[in-house]
Design a protein around this motif. Structure first.
Motif, PDB file in Angstrom:
ATOM      1  N   TYR A 122      40.287  25.734 -12.345  1.00 16.94           N
ATOM      2  CA  TYR A 122      40.537  27.166 -12.427  1.00 16.94           C
ATOM      3  C   TYR A 122      41.061  27.521 -13.808  1.00 16.94           C
ATOM      4  N   GLN A 123      40.964  28.793 -14.162  1.00 18.78           N
ATOM      5  CA  GLN A 123      41.479  29.235 -15.462  1.00 18.78           C
ATOM      6  C   GLN A 123      42.971  28.918 -15.587  1.00 18.78           C
ATOM      7  N   GLN A 124      43.361  28.402 -16.740  1.00 16.12           N
ATOM      8  CA  GLN A 124      44.741  28.025 -17.068  1.00 16.12           C
ATOM      9  C   GLN A 124      45.269  26.891 -16.191  1.00 16.12           C
ATOM     10  N   GLU A 125      44.405  26.202 -15.482  1.00 21.46           N
ATOM     11  CA  GLU A 125      44.871  25.088 -14.664  1.00 21.46           C
ATOM     12  C   GLU A 125      44.948  23.826 -15.514  1.00 21.46           C
ATOM     13  N   ILE A 126      46.150  23.334 -15.702  1.00 25.63           N
ATOM     14  CA  ILE A 126      46.363  22.027 -16.318  1.00 25.63           C
ATOM     15  C   ILE A 126      47.187  21.195 -15.339  1.00 25.63           C
ATOM     16  N   ASP A 127      47.425  19.954 -15.676  1.00 25.65           N
ATOM     17  CA  ASP A 127      48.203  19.075 -14.806  1.00 25.65           C
ATOM     18  C   ASP A 127      49.561  18.832 -15.442  1.00 25.65           C
ATOM     19  N   PRO A 128      50.526  19.723 -15.240  1.00 21.04           N
ATOM     20  CA  PRO A 128      51.843  19.544 -15.879  1.00 21.04           C
ATOM     21  C   PRO A 128      52.599  18.335 -15.349  1.00 21.04           C
ATOM     22  N   ASN A 129      52.300  17.887 -14.128  1.00 22.17           N
ATOM     23  CA  ASN A 129      52.956  16.671 -13.629  1.00 22.17           C
ATOM     24  C   ASN A 129      52.675  15.495 -14.544  1.00 22.17           C
ATOM     25  N   THR A 130      51.416  15.368 -14.954  1.00 21.16           N
ATOM     26  CA  THR A 130      51.046  14.278 -15.871  1.00 21.16           C
ATOM     27  C   THR A 130      51.531  14.578 -17.284  1.00 21.16           C
ATOM     28  N   LEU A 131      51.323  15.826 -17.724  1.00 21.40           N
ATOM     29  CA  LEU A 131      51.677  16.200 -19.096  1.00 21.40           C
ATOM     30  C   LEU A 131      53.160  16.002 -19.374  1.00 21.40           C
ATOM     31  N   TYR A 132      54.005  16.271 -18.378  1.00 19.09           N
ATOM     32  CA  TYR A 132      55.456  16.267 -18.573  1.00 19.09           C
ATOM     33  C   TYR A 132      56.127  14.946 -18.187  1.00 19.09           C
ATOM     34  N   LYS A 133      55.361  13.962 -17.798  1.00 17.76           N
ATOM     35  CA  LYS A 133      55.983  12.718 -17.332  1.00 17.76           C
ATOM     36  C   LYS A 133      56.780  12.012 -18.424  1.00 17.76           C
ATOM     37  N   ASP A 134      56.379  12.148 -19.662  1.00 19.51           N
ATOM     38  CA  ASP A 134      57.122  11.481 -20.732  1.00 19.51           C
ATOM     39  C   ASP A 134      58.335  12.284 -21.158  1.00 19.51           C
ATOM     40  N   SER A 142      60.006  14.623 -19.425  1.00 16.80           N
ATOM     41  CA  SER A 142      60.952  14.926 -18.337  1.00 16.80           C
ATOM     42  C   SER A 142      61.259  13.687 -17.523  1.00 16.80           C
ATOM     43  N   GLU A 143      62.546  13.461 -17.308  1.00 14.91           N
ATOM     44  CA  GLU A 143      62.938  12.354 -16.433  1.00 14.91           C
ATOM     45  C   GLU A 143      62.721  12.710 -14.962  1.00 14.91           C
ATOM     46  N   PHE A 144      62.702  14.008 -14.689  1.00 14.03           N
ATOM     47  CA  PHE A 144      62.429  14.498 -13.339  1.00 14.03           C
ATOM     48  C   PHE A 144      61.417  15.621 -13.456  1.00 14.03           C
ATOM     49  N   VAL A 145      60.261  15.495 -12.812  1.00 14.05           N
ATOM     50  CA  VAL A 145      59.248  16.547 -12.823  1.00 14.05           C
ATOM     51  C   VAL A 145      58.578  16.596 -11.461  1.00 14.05           C
ATOM     52  N   GLN A 146      58.686  17.745 -10.799  1.00 14.20           N
ATOM     53  CA  GLN A 146      58.147  17.905  -9.457  1.00 14.20           C
ATOM     54  C   GLN A 146      57.569  19.307  -9.283  1.00 14.20           C
ATOM     55  N   THR A 147      56.560  19.396  -8.403  1.00 15.90           N
ATOM     56  CA  THR A 147      55.959  20.682  -8.047  1.00 15.90           C
ATOM     57  C   THR A 147      56.552  21.173  -6.739  1.00 15.90           C
ATOM     58  N   CYS A 148      56.952  22.429  -6.727  1.00 27.72           N
ATOM     59  CA  CYS A 148      57.488  23.046  -5.510  1.00 27.72           C
ATOM     60  C   CYS A 148      56.310  23.468  -4.624  1.00 27.72           C
ATOM     61  N   MET A 149      56.055  22.718  -3.581  1.00 18.52           N
ATOM     62  CA  MET A 149      54.893  22.952  -2.732  1.00 18.52           C
ATOM     63  C   MET A 149      55.207  23.810  -1.513  1.00 18.52           C
ATOM     64  N   HIS A 150      56.487  24.117  -1.274  1.00 15.98           N
ATOM     65  CA  HIS A 150      56.879  24.867  -0.087  1.00 15.98           C
ATOM     66  C   HIS A 150      58.183  25.596  -0.398  1.00 15.98           C
ATOM     67  N   ALA A 173      64.625  17.998 -17.255  1.00 20.59           N
ATOM     68  CA  ALA A 173      64.084  18.011 -15.898  1.00 20.59           C
ATOM     69  C   ALA A 173      63.204  19.248 -15.750  1.00 20.59           C
ATOM     70  N   THR A 174      62.093  19.117 -15.030  1.00 22.05           N
ATOM     71  CA  THR A 174      61.107  20.191 -14.959  1.00 22.05           C
ATOM     72  C   THR A 174      60.718  20.480 -13.519  1.00 22.05           C
ATOM     73  N   ILE A 175      60.630  21.762 -13.199  1.00 18.53           N
ATOM     74  CA  ILE A 175      60.155  22.205 -11.890  1.00 18.53           C
ATOM     75  C   ILE A 175      58.926  23.066 -12.097  1.00 18.53           C
ATOM     76  N   ILE A 176      57.841  22.706 -11.421  1.00 17.74           N
ATOM     77  CA  ILE A 176      56.576  23.434 -11.496  1.00 17.74           C
ATOM     78  C   ILE A 176      56.480  24.329 -10.263  1.00 17.74           C
TER      79      ILE A 176
END
Length: 602
Positions: free
Chosen positions: A111-123, A125-133, A155-158
């Motif tokens: 989709y437009q503007q869809e990237i994978d920040p979980n992978t991009l931010y792994k280095d 951020s010591e903590f990176v998670q997507t809020c799914m609920h 630390a990163t929250i998507i």
């Protein structure tokens, strides 16, 4: 009913986050709406670029000790944060990043503007998670803040946009898999084992020539560092990130170390028989004694980073202040003060050398004189920032910081860009404190000029005390030019190093700020007085000589050979470099002769 976005902001408030640096975008529309409904708590500070927002969040953490927070939309906005977040990671600052994401139903569809920040931010951020609920938001905010504060990291929250829009669930459903967390964190006292403390005390008590090196990890242990230095008759050198740990008016503080260092620090470290590292991971082995010359004791709260720079006989994993408090009763006061007297003599000589260097003639202004004149006028309680480039040399050496002043830069990342947003962030945190950024023209062109528009947008917050951007205009990417010569043996390549001459002071006036331009040493003091008297933003443009070399405290043989090679190959500034460089280095010899002949006038 409140949305998840509203709950996220409320939870951040519970973590004492009241300011978020961010730039808008449709991937965070719900969070922007929630910020509007938050009535300024937390407030959104809008920079001109997400990278600048991340730098500001890092500076907020550095200067306040609180969590810095930044916000970006999905796609490009998320990518733009990275440089500023790496600054936080490498300088060990607690920063929480909130980034947007496309709706869950679209993920995986390219989709437009869809990237994978979980992978991009792994280095980064010591903590990176997507809020799914929506019910997950509580524990993700809590864990991100705990990780950022405890490990002093990013630390990163998507947050997918559809999750942000859903009705908030402050308390998860009571079912298998639900997690209930608590906001808040208490500090702990971290000290090493007694056996290792005794070993450290034995090493330090046996040493006859003790040198101390402090980094930012010693920031809360200033009184203890002073007490240890007095007991051991030691001198104290400071890394760039440890610049504010001890004031420079203490006679045994030798100042900076390394390529940007002082001759006093170099002489102390290279002639010591014992080293004490406190809260630093100074990486440059060539500026430390040969292996085996010194015994060593190191204090660091991170066991992963202790004993990885120089062989240490005692490795004290613990908080600097707590550990020193345990160590001090075990230390014996050294009766022979000849080592301390030697250090103080070298410090005194170093300040005289700097004075002489600053007053060397230049065309038109000596950049050292600019900082030398500022040093004499530094306001109490000021915040001083700088950037990557040759200006960092003068910031490290010539500023005589007093107690209560704050100073920082991008120490480990050494990236271009933070000096200006650091000063702006400091002004938001401490509107009554003067803030001064010393920046090169290259970095000011890269991103600093546009951040003056940010200042204009918050002018009421920026006008309670001076906010000065001192721009060193030499039309040259000067530090890289010198690195090409000294490290690469290459002559200056104008195609890569020359940059346009821009009227920086006029740019300030266009925005309604004070603009001052100085190109004469006779006018420099008065120009600084005018800038420091302003209650509000000032661009102080100083036209400086690019041929004044950032002379290291000791010229390595290989560096000298490579510079000579670059000059032989027809460097366009050969004659100016030879004349001015020789004169700068000669001051060290001249002062040594004066010191050896006390009957002669200085």
């Amino acid at each position: 009913m409140p949305q998840t976005a509203d709950f996220i902001l409320d939870r951040l408030r519970q973590w004492n986050i009241h300011r978020i640096f961010g730039y808008p975008g449709d991937g965070i529309n719900s969070l922007l709406g929630a910020l509007d409904r938050a009535d300024g708590d937390p407030e959104l500070i809008q920079p001109r670029h997400e990278e600048m927002g991340a730098f500001m969040a890092t500076a907020h953490a550095k200067f306040t000790g609180e969590i810095g927070c930044c916000l970006a939309t999905s796609g490009g906005g998320t990518i733009h944060l990275l440089n500023g977040l790496y600054d936080a990671k490498l300088d060990h600052q607690p920063v929480v990043a909130i980034v947007g994401q496309q709706k869950r139903i679209a993920l995986g569809s390219a989709y437009q503007q869809e990237i994978d920040p979980n992978t991009l931010y792994k280095d980064v951020s010591e903590f990176v998670q997507t809020c799914m609920h929506p019910a997950q938001a509580r524990q993700l905010i809590d864990r991100a803040c705990k990780v950022a504060l405890t490990n002093r990291t990013v630390a990163t929250i998507i947050v997918p946009e559809d999750v942000a829009m859903e009705e908030a669930q402050p308390s998860p459903p009571r079912e298998h898999g639900a997690v209930y967390t608590t906001a808040g964190r208490t500090e702990s006292r971290t000290i090493p084992e007694q056996s290792e403390l005794r070993k450290a005390a034995e090493v330090l008590n046996e040493g006859e020539k003790v040198g101390i090196l402090v980094g930012q990890g010693a920031a809360k242990a200033a009184d203890e560092v002073v007490e240890v230095a007095e007991l051991l008759g030691a001198g104290v050198a400071k890394t760039s990130l440890g610049r504010e740990v001890l004031p420079d008016d203490l006679p045994y503080v030798t100042g900076p170390i390394g390529l940007l260092g002082s001759t006093a620090s170099h002489e102390m470290v290279m002639n010591a028989d014992t080293l004490l590292f406190i809260g630093t991971s100074f990486p440059y082995a060539e500026w430390l004694p040969p292996e085996g010359q010194c015994k060593g004791v190191e204090i660091d709260i991170d066991g992963r980073m202790i004993g990885v720079r120089y062989p240490m006989d005692a490795q004290l994993v613990g908080d600097s202040r707590d550990t020193l408090q345990e160590l001090i009763p075990m230390l014996q006061r050294k009766q022979d003060r000849s080592w301390r007297e030697k250090i103080e003599s070298e410090v005194d000589e170093w300040w005289r050398v700097l004075d002489d260097r600053a007053h060397d003639e230049a065309d038109p202004l000596n950049p050292e004189l600019v900082v030398h004149e500022l040093s004499k006028r530094l306001p109490d309680d000021c915040v001083i920032t700088t950037d990557a480039g040759s200006v960092a040399n003068w910031w490290s050496r010539h500023l005589k910081l007093r107690k209560g002043m704050s100073a920082s830069l991008a120490g480990n990342l050494a990236t271009m860009g933070p000096g200006t947003p650091y000063a702006i962030s400091a002004k938001f945190a401490f509107p009554d404190r003067p803030a001064i950024a010393l920046v090169g023209d290259g970095v000011f062109q890269m991103n600093g000029m546009l951040e003056l528009i940010t200042v204009k947008g918050y002018l009421d917050r920026m006008s309670r005390s001076p906010l000065i951007f001192c721009v060193f205009n030499n039309r040259d990417l000067n530090q890289v030019t010198w690195e090409q010569r000294a490290m690469g043996g290459e002559r200056k390549f104008p195609g890569s190093q020359n940059i346009p001459d821009v009227p920086y002071a006029e740019w300030a006036r266009l925005l309604g700020f004070t603009g001052i331009r100085c190109d004469s040493p006779d006018d420099l003091g008065a120009a600084w007085d005018e800038a420091l008297a302003a209650n509000g933003p000032v661009v102080f443009e100083v036209v400086v000589d690019s041929e004044i070399p950032p002379i290291p405290p000791h010229i390595k043989k290989m560096q000298a050979q490579k510079v000579a090679k670059a000059l032989r190959e027809g460097d366009p500034q050969t004659w100016g470099i030879v004349a001015k460089g020789a004169k700068q280095k000669a001051h060290e010899f001249t002062e040594s002769v004066k010191e050896a002949m006390p009957g002669r006038e200085r």
